[in-house]
Design an enzyme around this catalytic site. Structure first.
Site, PDB file in Angstrom:
ATOM      1  N   ASN A   1      12.966  89.415  55.707  1.00 61.26           N
ATOM      2  CA  ASN A   1      13.413  89.517  57.093  1.00 61.26           C
ATOM      3  C   ASN A   1      12.432  90.335  57.921  1.00 61.26           C
ATOM      4  O   ASN A   1      11.823  91.291  57.440  1.00 61.26           O
ATOM      5  CB  ASN A   1      14.852  90.034  57.206  1.00 61.26           C
ATOM      6  CG  ASN A   1      15.129  91.328  56.460  1.00 61.26           C
ATOM      7  OD1 ASN A   1      14.461  91.652  55.496  1.00 61.26           O
ATOM      8  ND2 ASN A   1      16.121  92.066  56.920  1.00 61.26           N
TER       9      ASN A   1
ATOM     10  N   GLU B   1      12.553  92.116  61.514  1.00 64.34           N
ATOM     11  CA  GLU B   1      13.386  92.496  62.653  1.00 64.34           C
ATOM     12  C   GLU B   1      12.532  92.771  63.886  1.00 64.34           C
ATOM     13  O   GLU B   1      11.294  92.774  63.825  1.00 64.34           O
ATOM     14  CB  GLU B   1      14.253  93.706  62.263  1.00 64.34           C
ATOM     15  CG  GLU B   1      15.213  93.324  61.138  1.00 64.34           C
ATOM     16  CD  GLU B   1      16.240  94.400  60.814  1.00 64.34           C
ATOM     17  OE1 GLU B   1      16.085  95.567  61.244  1.00 64.34           O
ATOM     18  OE2 GLU B   1      17.210  94.050  60.116  1.00 64.34           O
TER      19      GLU B   1
ATOM     20  N   CYS C   1      15.459  85.955  59.778  1.00 64.40           N
ATOM     21  CA  CYS C   1      16.004  86.093  58.431  1.00 64.40           C
ATOM     22  C   CYS C   1      14.962  85.689  57.382  1.00 64.40           C
ATOM     23  O   CYS C   1      14.073  84.852  57.633  1.00 64.40           O
ATOM     24  CB  CYS C   1      17.222  85.193  58.258  1.00 64.40           C
ATOM     25  SG  CYS C   1      18.687  85.744  59.128  1.00 64.40           S
TER      26      CYS C   1
ATOM     27  N   GLU D   1      15.273  83.845  54.694  1.00 65.13           N
ATOM     28  CA  GLU D   1      15.286  82.429  54.291  1.00 65.13           C
ATOM     29  C   GLU D   1      14.544  81.571  55.314  1.00 65.13           C
ATOM     30  O   GLU D   1      13.809  80.644  54.960  1.00 65.13           O
ATOM     31  CB  GLU D   1      16.722  81.917  54.163  1.00 65.13           C
ATOM     32  CG  GLU D   1      17.593  82.713  53.225  1.00 65.13           C
ATOM     33  CD  GLU D   1      18.382  83.788  53.979  1.00 65.13           C
ATOM     34  OE1 GLU D   1      17.760  84.595  54.700  1.00 65.13           O
ATOM     35  OE2 GLU D   1      19.607  83.814  53.816  1.00 65.13           O
TER      36      GLU D   1
ATOM     37  N   CYS E   1      23.055  83.239  56.000  1.00 65.33           N
ATOM     38  CA  CYS E   1      23.810  83.175  57.253  1.00 65.33           C
ATOM     39  C   CYS E   1      23.880  81.721  57.723  1.00 65.33           C
ATOM     40  O   CYS E   1      23.178  80.836  57.221  1.00 65.33           O
ATOM     41  CB  CYS E   1      23.177  84.067  58.321  1.00 65.33           C
ATOM     42  SG  CYS E   1      21.732  83.344  59.138  1.00 65.33           S
TER      43      CYS E   1
ATOM     44  N   CYS F   1      20.570  80.104  58.845  1.00 57.63           N
ATOM     45  CA  CYS F   1      19.680  79.795  57.722  1.00 57.63           C
ATOM     46  C   CYS F   1      20.160  78.566  56.946  1.00 57.63           C
ATOM     47  O   CYS F   1      19.352  77.788  56.435  1.00 57.63           O
ATOM     48  CB  CYS F   1      19.558  80.999  56.796  1.00 57.63           C
ATOM     49  SG  CYS F   1      18.551  82.317  57.512  1.00 57.63           S
TER      50      CYS F   1
HETATM   51  N1  THU Z   1      19.492  88.611  57.095  1.00 54.39           N
HETATM   52  C1  THU Z   1      18.688  87.730  56.418  1.00 54.39           C
HETATM   53  O1  THU Z   1      17.473  87.941  56.317  1.00 54.39           O
HETATM   54  N2  THU Z   1      19.254  86.624  55.879  1.00 54.39           N
HETATM   55  C2  THU Z   1      20.581  86.331  55.940  1.00 54.39           C
HETATM   56  O2  THU Z   1      20.993  85.260  55.506  1.00 54.39           O
HETATM   57  C3  THU Z   1      21.527  87.313  56.484  1.00 54.39           C
HETATM   58  C4  THU Z   1      20.920  88.428  57.258  1.00 54.39           C
HETATM   59  C5  THU Z   1      18.886  89.787  57.712  1.00 54.39           C
HETATM   60  C6  THU Z   1      18.915  89.784  59.208  1.00 54.39           C
HETATM   61  C7  THU Z   1      18.815  91.265  59.516  1.00 54.39           C
HETATM   62  O3  THU Z   1      17.433  91.632  59.506  1.00 54.39           O
HETATM   63  C8  THU Z   1      19.497  91.931  58.333  1.00 54.39           C
HETATM   64  O4  THU Z   1      19.576  90.948  57.315  1.00 54.39           O
HETATM   65  C9  THU Z   1      20.893  92.464  58.652  1.00 54.39           C
HETATM   66  O5  THU Z   1      21.678  91.465  59.208  1.00 54.39           O
END
Ligand code: THU
Length: 142
Positions: free
Chosen positions: A42, A44, A53, A55, A92, A95
């Site tokens: 991820n 941010e 994210c 994925e 999520c 994704c």
């Molecule tokens: N996140 C992912 O990388 N993949 C997911 O499927 C769920 C959430 C990340 C997004 C954010 O940077 C952190 O997890 C908290 O939500």
């Protein structure tokens, strides 16, 4: 490559997570039909809603290598950067839709292996169970 091995690669990728805001690191690894692996973590952003994210980063990287239709499996792992987190992380909604594009292009129902950053709690799902009745590229063909 076994699911356990793919999860290990995803855990290594999670070490590159840029997650200063949520402090929740996620790593992903997509397995390709020829045995190659593409990873993501991820990423941010100070404008929180723009965060990417793990994925999605992995699938987009595979796409940038011309391999979108070659994805056969995904592993995703995550947990608090400062914690012990062994709870499996599942993709999520966004994704799932991103993965569905690759799955339909390759005409495969992808196994999705979910785990925490540590431990041996592993959940494996089919993408078609995570995203039933998906809208995809086939729906845009007449
Ligand atoms: N996140 C992912 O990388 N993949 C997911 O499927 C769920 C959430 C990340 C997004 C954010 O940077 C952190 O997890 C908290 O939500």
């Amino acid at each position: 490559m076994t699911p356990d091995q793919l999860i290990a690669v995803a855990r290594a990728a999670a070490a590159h997570a840029y997650a200063p805001y949520s402090r929740f690191a996620v790593g992903a690894a997509v397995l390709l039909v020829d045995g190659g692996v593409v990873t993501g973590a991820n990423v941010e952003n100070a404008s929180y809603g723009l965060s990417l994210c793990a994925e999605t980063v992995a699938v987009a990287t595979a796409g940038a290598q011309g391999r979108l239709a070659d994805i056969v499996a995904l592993a995703v792992v995550g947990g608090p950067i400062d914690g012990a987190g062994d709870a499996p992380v599942s993709p999520c909604g966004r994704c799932r839709q991103v993965l569905n594009e690759a799955a339909q292009l390759g005409r495969r129902d992808l196994p999705v292996h979910c785990a925490g950053l540590t431990g041996d709690r592993i959940k494996t799902y089919r993408l078609s169970d995570l995203l039933p009745h998906a809208f995809g590229p086939d729906d845009l063909r007449s």
